[in-house]
Design a protein around this motif. Structure first.
Motif, PDB file in Angstrom:
ATOM      1  N   ARG A 161       0.829  -1.210   0.000  1.00 26.22           N
ATOM      2  CA  ARG A 161       0.000   0.000   0.000  1.00 26.22           C
ATOM      3  C   ARG A 161       0.863   1.260   0.000  1.00 26.22           C
ATOM      4  O   ARG A 161       0.544   2.229  -0.654  1.00 26.22           O
ATOM      5  CB  ARG A 161      -0.936   0.005   1.206  1.00 26.22           C
ATOM      6  CG  ARG A 161      -2.184  -0.784   0.936  1.00 26.22           C
ATOM      7  CD  ARG A 161      -3.145  -0.612   2.043  1.00 26.22           C
ATOM      8  NE  ARG A 161      -2.846  -1.670   3.008  1.00 26.22           N
ATOM      9  CZ  ARG A 161      -3.253  -1.717   4.250  1.00 26.22           C
ATOM     10  NH1 ARG A 161      -3.982  -0.743   4.725  1.00 26.22           N
ATOM     11  NH2 ARG A 161      -2.937  -2.704   5.036  1.00 26.22           N
ATOM     12  N   HIS A 162       1.979   1.271   0.705  1.00 28.03           N
ATOM     13  CA  HIS A 162       2.864   2.445   0.714  1.00 28.03           C
ATOM     14  C   HIS A 162       3.495   2.653  -0.654  1.00 28.03           C
ATOM     15  O   HIS A 162       3.653   3.785  -1.103  1.00 28.03           O
ATOM     16  CB  HIS A 162       3.958   2.296   1.780  1.00 28.03           C
ATOM     17  CG  HIS A 162       3.458   2.453   3.177  1.00 28.03           C
ATOM     18  ND1 HIS A 162       2.782   3.572   3.592  1.00 28.03           N
ATOM     19  CD2 HIS A 162       3.520   1.608   4.247  1.00 28.03           C
ATOM     20  CE1 HIS A 162       2.454   3.425   4.858  1.00 28.03           C
ATOM     21  NE2 HIS A 162       2.890   2.225   5.285  1.00 28.03           N
ATOM     22  N   TYR A 169       2.166   1.855  -3.514  1.00 28.47           N
ATOM     23  CA  TYR A 169       1.094   2.357  -4.374  1.00 28.47           C
ATOM     24  C   TYR A 169       0.878   3.848  -4.134  1.00 28.47           C
ATOM     25  O   TYR A 169       0.746   4.629  -5.069  1.00 28.47           O
ATOM     26  CB  TYR A 169      -0.190   1.558  -4.112  1.00 28.47           C
ATOM     27  CG  TYR A 169      -1.361   2.007  -4.953  1.00 28.47           C
ATOM     28  CD1 TYR A 169      -1.381   1.756  -6.320  1.00 28.47           C
ATOM     29  CD2 TYR A 169      -2.418   2.696  -4.387  1.00 28.47           C
ATOM     30  CE1 TYR A 169      -2.449   2.165  -7.102  1.00 28.47           C
ATOM     31  CE2 TYR A 169      -3.483   3.116  -5.158  1.00 28.47           C
ATOM     32  CZ  TYR A 169      -3.495   2.850  -6.512  1.00 28.47           C
ATOM     33  OH  TYR A 169      -4.525   3.254  -7.290  1.00 28.47           O
ATOM     34  N   LEU A 170       0.883   4.291  -2.882  1.00 28.08           N
ATOM     35  CA  LEU A 170       0.716   5.708  -2.558  1.00 28.08           C
ATOM     36  C   LEU A 170       1.884   6.536  -3.083  1.00 28.08           C
ATOM     37  O   LEU A 170       1.702   7.661  -3.542  1.00 28.08           O
ATOM     38  CB  LEU A 170       0.564   5.895  -1.055  1.00 28.08           C
ATOM     39  CG  LEU A 170      -0.755   5.424  -0.457  1.00 28.08           C
ATOM     40  CD1 LEU A 170      -0.706   5.533   1.059  1.00 28.08           C
ATOM     41  CD2 LEU A 170      -1.903   6.219  -1.015  1.00 28.08           C
ATOM     42  N   ALA A 198       3.745   5.838  -5.796  1.00 32.06           N
ATOM     43  CA  ALA A 198       3.582   5.944  -7.252  1.00 32.06           C
ATOM     44  C   ALA A 198       2.469   6.920  -7.591  1.00 32.06           C
ATOM     45  O   ALA A 198       2.585   7.730  -8.519  1.00 32.06           O
ATOM     46  CB  ALA A 198       3.292   4.564  -7.842  1.00 32.06           C
ATOM     47  N   GLU A 199       1.373   6.872  -6.858  1.00 34.37           N
ATOM     48  CA  GLU A 199       0.250   7.780  -7.081  1.00 34.37           C
ATOM     49  C   GLU A 199       0.684   9.228  -6.833  1.00 34.37           C
ATOM     50  O   GLU A 199       0.324  10.140  -7.585  1.00 34.37           O
ATOM     51  CB  GLU A 199      -0.870   7.379  -6.129  1.00 34.37           C
ATOM     52  CG  GLU A 199      -2.213   7.920  -6.484  1.00 34.37           C
ATOM     53  CD  GLU A 199      -3.275   7.366  -5.547  1.00 34.37           C
ATOM     54  OE1 GLU A 199      -3.157   7.561  -4.319  1.00 34.37           O
ATOM     55  OE2 GLU A 199      -4.208   6.732  -6.047  1.00 34.37           O
ATOM     56  N   SER A 200       1.455   9.473  -5.817  1.00 31.17           N
ATOM     57  CA  SER A 200       1.952  10.818  -5.500  1.00 31.17           C
ATOM     58  C   SER A 200       2.876  11.335  -6.601  1.00 31.17           C
ATOM     59  O   SER A 200       2.818  12.510  -6.979  1.00 31.17           O
ATOM     60  CB  SER A 200       2.693  10.816  -4.172  1.00 31.17           C
ATOM     61  OG  SER A 200       1.832  10.463  -3.137  1.00 31.17           O
ATOM     62  N   ILE A 241       2.887  10.495  -9.796  1.00 30.86           N
ATOM     63  CA  ILE A 241       2.083  10.820 -10.988  1.00 30.86           C
ATOM     64  C   ILE A 241       1.343  12.132 -10.783  1.00 30.86           C
ATOM     65  O   ILE A 241       1.310  12.989 -11.679  1.00 30.86           O
ATOM     66  CB  ILE A 241       1.122   9.660 -11.315  1.00 30.86           C
ATOM     67  CG1 ILE A 241       1.919   8.462 -11.817  1.00 30.86           C
ATOM     68  CG2 ILE A 241       0.083  10.084 -12.350  1.00 30.86           C
ATOM     69  CD1 ILE A 241       1.107   7.189 -11.977  1.00 30.86           C
ATOM     70  N   SER A 242       0.777  12.352  -9.597  1.00 34.27           N
ATOM     71  CA  SER A 242       0.081  13.611  -9.299  1.00 34.27           C
ATOM     72  C   SER A 242       1.046  14.793  -9.383  1.00 34.27           C
ATOM     73  O   SER A 242       0.706  15.856  -9.909  1.00 34.27           O
ATOM     74  CB  SER A 242      -0.533  13.554  -7.901  1.00 34.27           C
ATOM     75  OG  SER A 242      -1.529  12.579  -7.835  1.00 34.27           O
TER      76      SER A 242
END
Length: 141
Positions: A6-7, A9-10, A12-14, A16-17
């Motif tokens: 989960r960390h 994933y967060l 990678a999401e950060s 991209i944002s």
């Protein structure tokens, strides 16, 4: 999902944002610079036109002035020239074929002659408005 995944994933999401935000800021900055340059180009083009009008190369004399047409005479070339608005441009034409566009994206132009000077008033399609007074002698042909 385990806590470790989960960390990741967060993270990678950060990332991209963050990239999307940087791209958005870059796009807005580029557009603001472009708009500033376009405005500056109109001013430069207007004063290039005035420079041509007052040029020693032609040494123009004013023959006749109306709201939308000016007839000039050049003793250097021994020719008459018309300066007029045609569609969205300001152009010089001679007595024969051909024309030279001097300003583009012109909304309207107005000329008048008073006290020995030619007044040029141009409003561009984007709303910019410029005025100049050129001291051109009258022709006595």
């Amino acid at each position: 999902m385990s806590r470790k995944h989960r960390h990741g994933y967060l993270l990678a999401e950060s990332m991209i944002s963050l990239l999307v935000c940087v791209f958005a800021i870059w796009t807005i900055t580029t557009m603001l610079v472009y708009v500033g340059r376009a405005s500056n180009n109109q001013l430069i083009n207007f004063y290039s036109y005035i420079d041509l009008l007052e040029s020693d190369h032609f040494n123009f004399r004013v023959v006749k002035v109306s709201n939308n047409d000016v007839i000039l005479y050049s003793p250097n070339t021994k020719k008459k020239y018309h300066m007029q608005q045609y569609k969205n441009m300001l152009r010089f034409t001679g007595d024969h074929l051909g024309h030279v566009p001097t300003l583009v994206n012109v909304g309207r132009v107005y000329w008048d002659k008073e006290e020995g000077r030619l007044n040029t008033d141009v409003k561009f399609e984007n709303g910019e408005h410029y005025q100049a007074y050129s001291k051109l002698p009258s022709d006595r042909q």
